[in-house]
Design a protein around this motif. Structure first.
Motif, mmCIF file in Angstrom:
data_model
loop_
_atom_site.group_PDB
_atom_site.id
_atom_site.type_symbol
_atom_site.label_atom_id
_atom_site.label_comp_id
_atom_site.label_asym_id
_atom_site.label_seq_id
_atom_site.Cartn_x
_atom_site.Cartn_y
_atom_site.Cartn_z
ATOM 1 N N SER A 76 19.519 98.025 95.956
ATOM 2 C CA SER A 76 20.887 97.612 96.260
ATOM 3 C C SER A 76 21.593 96.942 95.079
ATOM 4 O O SER A 76 22.798 96.741 95.114
ATOM 5 C CB SER A 76 20.887 96.633 97.438
ATOM 6 N N ARG A 77 20.834 96.586 94.043
ATOM 7 C CA ARG A 77 21.492 95.875 92.949
ATOM 8 C C ARG A 77 21.432 96.639 91.647
ATOM 9 O O ARG A 77 20.503 97.394 91.381
ATOM 10 C CB ARG A 77 20.943 94.455 92.801
ATOM 11 N N LYS A 78 22.432 96.407 90.823
ATOM 12 C CA LYS A 78 22.548 97.167 89.587
ATOM 13 C C LYS A 78 22.091 96.387 88.364
ATOM 14 O O LYS A 78 21.939 96.943 87.284
ATOM 15 C CB LYS A 78 24.001 97.615 89.382
ATOM 16 N N ASP A 79 21.940 95.066 88.511
ATOM 17 C CA ASP A 79 21.329 94.339 87.406
ATOM 18 C C ASP A 79 19.859 94.738 87.407
ATOM 19 O O ASP A 79 19.417 95.516 88.248
ATOM 20 C CB ASP A 79 21.513 92.829 87.570
ATOM 21 N N HIS A 80 19.092 94.228 86.509
ATOM 22 C CA HIS A 80 17.701 94.639 86.415
ATOM 23 C C HIS A 80 16.849 93.393 86.499
ATOM 24 O O HIS A 80 16.410 92.861 85.483
ATOM 25 C CB HIS A 80 17.463 95.424 85.132
ATOM 26 N N PRO A 81 16.603 92.920 87.732
ATOM 27 C CA PRO A 81 16.038 91.590 87.914
ATOM 28 C C PRO A 81 14.575 91.484 87.484
ATOM 29 O O PRO A 81 13.849 92.477 87.465
ATOM 30 C CB PRO A 81 16.171 91.352 89.422
ATOM 31 N N THR A 82 14.165 90.263 87.166
ATOM 32 C CA THR A 82 12.764 89.963 86.921
ATOM 33 C C THR A 82 12.074 89.760 88.264
ATOM 34 O O THR A 82 12.729 89.643 89.302
ATOM 35 C CB THR A 82 12.632 88.661 86.114
ATOM 36 N N ALA A 83 10.758 89.686 88.225
ATOM 37 C CA ALA A 83 9.991 89.430 89.444
ATOM 38 C C ALA A 83 10.460 88.127 90.091
ATOM 39 O O ALA A 83 10.605 88.048 91.311
ATOM 40 C CB ALA A 83 8.506 89.357 89.115
ATOM 41 N N ASP A 84 10.716 87.151 89.279
ATOM 42 C CA ASP A 84 11.128 85.852 89.778
ATOM 43 C C ASP A 84 12.482 85.912 90.481
ATOM 44 O O ASP A 84 12.689 85.275 91.516
ATOM 45 C CB ASP A 84 11.194 84.858 88.620
ATOM 46 N N ALA A 85 13.412 86.676 89.922
ATOM 47 C CA ALA A 85 14.734 86.810 90.530
ATOM 48 C C ALA A 85 14.640 87.537 91.863
ATOM 49 O O ALA A 85 15.314 87.185 92.837
ATOM 50 C CB ALA A 85 15.670 87.556 89.582
ATOM 51 N N ILE A 86 13.779 88.539 91.926
ATOM 52 C CA ILE A 86 13.571 89.259 93.177
ATOM 53 C C ILE A 86 12.946 88.324 94.210
ATOM 54 O O ILE A 86 13.354 88.286 95.365
ATOM 55 C CB ILE A 86 12.674 90.495 92.952
ATOM 56 N N TYR A 87 11.989 87.569 93.751
ATOM 57 C CA TYR A 87 11.329 86.570 94.604
ATOM 58 C C TYR A 87 12.358 85.645 95.246
ATOM 59 O O TYR A 87 12.362 85.442 96.460
ATOM 60 C CB TYR A 87 10.351 85.777 93.739
ATOM 61 N N ALA A 88 13.273 85.120 94.423
ATOM 62 C CA ALA A 88 14.314 84.212 94.924
ATOM 63 C C ALA A 88 15.178 84.910 95.964
ATOM 64 O O ALA A 88 15.533 84.326 96.993
ATOM 65 C CB ALA A 88 15.170 83.720 93.763
ATOM 66 N N SER A 89 15.493 86.156 95.710
ATOM 67 C CA SER A 89 16.356 86.910 96.609
ATOM 68 C C SER A 89 15.668 87.191 97.939
ATOM 69 O O SER A 89 16.242 86.992 99.009
ATOM 70 C CB SER A 89 16.776 88.202 95.918
ATOM 71 N N ILE A 90 14.428 87.647 97.879
ATOM 72 C CA ILE A 90 13.696 87.991 99.102
ATOM 73 C C ILE A 90 13.456 86.758 99.974
ATOM 74 O O ILE A 90 13.436 86.833 101.193
ATOM 75 C CB ILE A 90 12.333 88.636 98.759
ATOM 76 N N ARG A 91 13.273 85.631 99.324
ATOM 77 C CA ARG A 91 12.977 84.406 100.052
ATOM 78 C C ARG A 91 14.075 84.010 101.037
ATOM 79 O O ARG A 91 13.803 83.273 101.993
ATOM 80 C CB ARG A 91 12.723 83.252 99.073
#
Lengths: 130, 130
Positions: free
Chosen positions: A19-34
């Motif tokens: 759903s996102r066009k930036d290219h997140p790090t594992a940590d950024a994905i972690y923050a989002s999923i949380r």
DNA sequence: TTAATAATAATAATAATTATCGTTAATATA
DNA sequence: TATATTAACGATAATTATTATTATTATTAA
């Protein structure tokens, strides 16, 4: 051969990335999923990201800032990385196969793919700095 | 502006890098230098490598295996990375400027350089595996 | 020759990622 | 449907690569 089992965490990680066009790090994905799964573990995020890479459903990028970035778009394309803000933007790519073939003639071995990282300063940072 | 002072360690690191065609990691360079200077510290190797990169005398590569690799050849060229053994080989590069310009048209910002990593299996590994 | 300071070795700290392990949950099968 | 199997989980420890700290040493300028 272990068979894959469904997990809502993996599904969430994948759809987040799609759903996102930036290219997140594992940590950024972690923050989002949380936000949806407050108990998810960072290890789970890493494990599933690597699994999805193995399955060819996502792509891992190492643009040079130390952390791995992930891209839900697996179609061949290039990346532009801003030296100022570190943002990563997609670039269309023509003739991926041709480029591989051109390089092939210089290699003792077989080339199956390539990744190109373009570096510079993005428009936003150019306008800020000036 | 701090002025640079000579150090035999830095000189040794640089000449080590110039003399070899593989693209060693900091750790590999450390191991090599230790033969001549058994007391050298890994921190010294890292510090000098980064300094040399800043000075534009060497190049840092992130081919995707986690560790940074260093290249004494700063002229524009590409790299081929074997998925099997991880070896890195140089490829000649034509039209570096043209490639930047081609990508430029898709970018809001300025592109000044690019790095391309080709992936595949090297000849040695192909012959081994078969 | 001495003073100033860059660079060093040793070590601690950090950051990113992977591994371990007891528990939970998905799925196959009885 | 109930149970057995095992993949996946969360929590946490461990690992790996790299950077920062600090007291000491070595280089260079005065």
């Amino acid at each position: 051969m272990k068979q894959l089992k469904y997990s809502r965490q993996r599904e969430s990680i994948k759809s987040c990335l799609m759903s996102r066009k930036d290219h997140p790090t594992a940590d950024a994905i972690y923050a989002s999923i949380r936000e949806e799964y407050p108990n998810i573990s960072l290890g789970t995020v890493y494990r599933n990201l690597n699994l999805l890479v193995e399955l060819g459903e996502i792509q891992k990028l190492r643009c040079g800032d130390g952390a791995d970035h992930f891209d839900g778009d697996t179609s061949p394309h290039h990346h532009f990385i801003c030296r100022e803000c570190g943002c990563i933007k997609d670039l269309p790519l023509s003739d991926s196969e041709k480029i591989n073939q051109m390089a092939q003639q210089y290699v003792d071995g077989t080339i199956d793919s390539h990744i190109t990282y373009f570096y510079g300063v993005c428009g936003d940072c150019l306008r800020k700095t000036s």
